[in-house]
Design an enzyme around this catalytic site. Structure first.
Site, PDB file in Angstrom:
ATOM      1  N   ASN A 139      16.519  -2.202  13.369  1.00 22.88           N
ATOM      2  CA  ASN A 139      16.111  -0.818  13.571  1.00 22.88           C
ATOM      3  C   ASN A 139      16.879  -0.245  14.749  1.00 22.88           C
ATOM      4  O   ASN A 139      17.055  -0.912  15.766  1.00 22.88           O
ATOM      5  CB  ASN A 139      14.608  -0.737  13.848  1.00 22.88           C
ATOM      6  CG  ASN A 139      14.158   0.656  14.236  1.00 22.88           C
ATOM      7  OD1 ASN A 139      14.094   0.991  15.416  1.00 22.88           O
ATOM      8  ND2 ASN A 139      13.847   1.460  13.248  1.00 22.88           N
TER       9      ASN A 139
ATOM     10  N   GLY B 263       1.974  11.151  10.729  1.00 22.09           N
ATOM     11  CA  GLY B 263       1.947  11.800   9.424  1.00 22.09           C
ATOM     12  C   GLY B 263       3.215  11.577   8.636  1.00 22.09           C
ATOM     13  O   GLY B 263       3.593  12.420   7.814  1.00 22.09           O
TER      14      GLY B 263
ATOM     15  N   ARG C  76       5.991   9.564   6.015  1.00 20.08           N
ATOM     16  CA  ARG C  76       5.950   9.298   4.577  1.00 20.08           C
ATOM     17  C   ARG C  76       5.583   7.828   4.359  1.00 20.08           C
ATOM     18  O   ARG C  76       6.377   6.928   4.614  1.00 20.08           O
ATOM     19  CB  ARG C  76       7.324   9.617   3.976  1.00 20.08           C
ATOM     20  CG  ARG C  76       7.389   9.575   2.468  1.00 20.08           C
ATOM     21  CD  ARG C  76       8.749  10.115   2.024  1.00 20.08           C
ATOM     22  NE  ARG C  76       8.855  10.208   0.578  1.00 20.08           N
ATOM     23  CZ  ARG C  76       9.401   9.263  -0.192  1.00 20.08           C
ATOM     24  NH1 ARG C  76       9.873   8.159   0.365  1.00 20.08           N
ATOM     25  NH2 ARG C  76       9.487   9.425  -1.498  1.00 20.08           N
TER      26      ARG C  76
ATOM     27  N   HIS D  77      15.311  -8.082   9.867  1.00 20.69           N
ATOM     28  CA  HIS D  77      14.887  -6.724  10.209  1.00 20.69           C
ATOM     29  C   HIS D  77      15.856  -6.151  11.237  1.00 20.69           C
ATOM     30  O   HIS D  77      16.334  -6.871  12.118  1.00 20.69           O
ATOM     31  CB  HIS D  77      13.471  -6.750  10.804  1.00 20.69           C
ATOM     32  CG  HIS D  77      13.134  -5.540  11.626  1.00 20.69           C
ATOM     33  ND1 HIS D  77      13.136  -5.559  13.010  1.00 20.69           N
ATOM     34  CD2 HIS D  77      12.804  -4.272  11.267  1.00 20.69           C
ATOM     35  CE1 HIS D  77      12.806  -4.359  13.455  1.00 20.69           C
ATOM     36  NE2 HIS D  77      12.601  -3.560  12.430  1.00 20.69           N
TER      37      HIS D  77
END
Length: 317
Positions: A120, A270, A272, A118
């Site tokens: 980010n 909110g 995707r 991973h």
């Protein structure tokens, strides 16, 4: 925020440009290693009636010769209320207008001897009425093997150390400890993997310093991970290794859904959903009170590798 003329828009555009390029370069490198599958490019845009505005590109590779599923996403969104998951260290900004952008990836290899990874890197900026914008950075990378190898752990941690070393000698031990503490399944009392580096809410040294650190972490990812992939991808494996891999993936899913702040931020703001959950593996299993055979490589994973260690110290070997 993007309409301001005080330098923030140009900064945001510079960061977004870097992140888009990073996404493309990583995807190209993974396609080259896999040699079979190609990434699906899914560009998306939030509609005007949604609470969160912005766009991004989700890139997914599935059914490859090396990677069973690999997802690398870029997003650049804006909203009117900063979610609670982003303000744990900055409660005074709760509800502020915000702009967030980042690249996030998770790769699930087919061969159980190749570790999941991973990475980010991200930036968040927030504006309160009548105040100057505040920007901070976060990110890191961590390795989650199903079968542990000292040389893989040492290589990965050395790459992480070398990435942040120019920004301060104390950053690697600080970010390593942060990673060990963060990627931990508290309900299991078990680390998710062998760690790496992790940092959040980083604004030390100002914008330029934070952006440079973010780029250093982004550029370190491929040198940290690909040599391990090349070393392990042709290792023979069978049904025993496959079942162990699927079981360990269950722990990965548990962490991402229960504890991960990035997942919570995306869902609370909110975002995707399909892109937020790109980290999910294609296949996974749970087994009630599964216990590995004593003395086996499967047992060594939890007994020796999933315990925070100084992988680069004198006694690491």
């Amino acid at each position: 925020m993007t309409a301001r003329q005080d330098g923030v828009p140009s900064r945001a555009a510079t960061v977004a440009g870097y992140l888009r390029g990073l996404q493309q370069r990583i995807a190209q490198a993974i396609e080259a290693v896999d040699g079979q599958a190609r990434f699906l490019h899914d560009a998306w845009h939030k509609t005007p009636d949604e609470p969160l505005q912005g766009d991004g590109v989700t890139m997914i590779l599935e059914g490859g010769a090396v990677f069973e599923r690999a997802g690398v996403g870029f997003s650049h969104v804006r909203g009117h209320r900063l979610p609670p998951s982003a303000t744990q260290q900055r409660p005074e900004l709760a509800g502020a207008m915000f702009e967030a952008m980042g690249v996030s990836l998770v790769f699930h290899p087919l061969n159980p001897y190749v570790p999941t990874v991973h990475m980010n890197v991200r930036m968040i900026a927030a504006v309160q009425p009548g105040q100057e914008p505040l920007s901070w950075f976060g990110g890191g990378m961590d390795l989650t093997p199903c079968y542990g190898f000292d040389e893989d752990c040492q290589h990965f941690h050395a790459a992480c150390r070398d990435a942040v070393q120019p920004f301060g000698a104390g950053l690697y031990p600080r970010f390593k400890t942060w990673c060990d503490n963060y990627f931990f399944n508290k309900h299991r009392g078990e680390a998710r993997g062998i760690g790496g580096i992790f940092y959040d809410d980083f604004s030390e040294g100002g914008f330029d310093h934070g952006f440079a650190l973010m780029q250093a972490v982004g550029e370190a990812f491929l040198p940290a991970y690909l040599p391990i992939v090349q070393r392990r991808k042709d290792t023979p494996w069978g049904e025993r290794e496959r079942q162990h891999q699927l079981y360990r993936r269950g722990r990965y899913v548990e962490f991402n859904l229960v504890w991960d702040r990035g997942t919570h931020f995306g869902l609370q703001s909110g975002g995707r959903t399909e892109s937020i959950l790109l980290s999910m593996p294609p296949l996974v299993r749970w087994q009630y009170q599964r216990q590995p055979e004593p003395g086996s490589p499967e047992a060594a994973l939890t007994e020796r590798f999933l315990i925070p260690r100084d992988w680069l110290g004198a006694g690491a070997a």
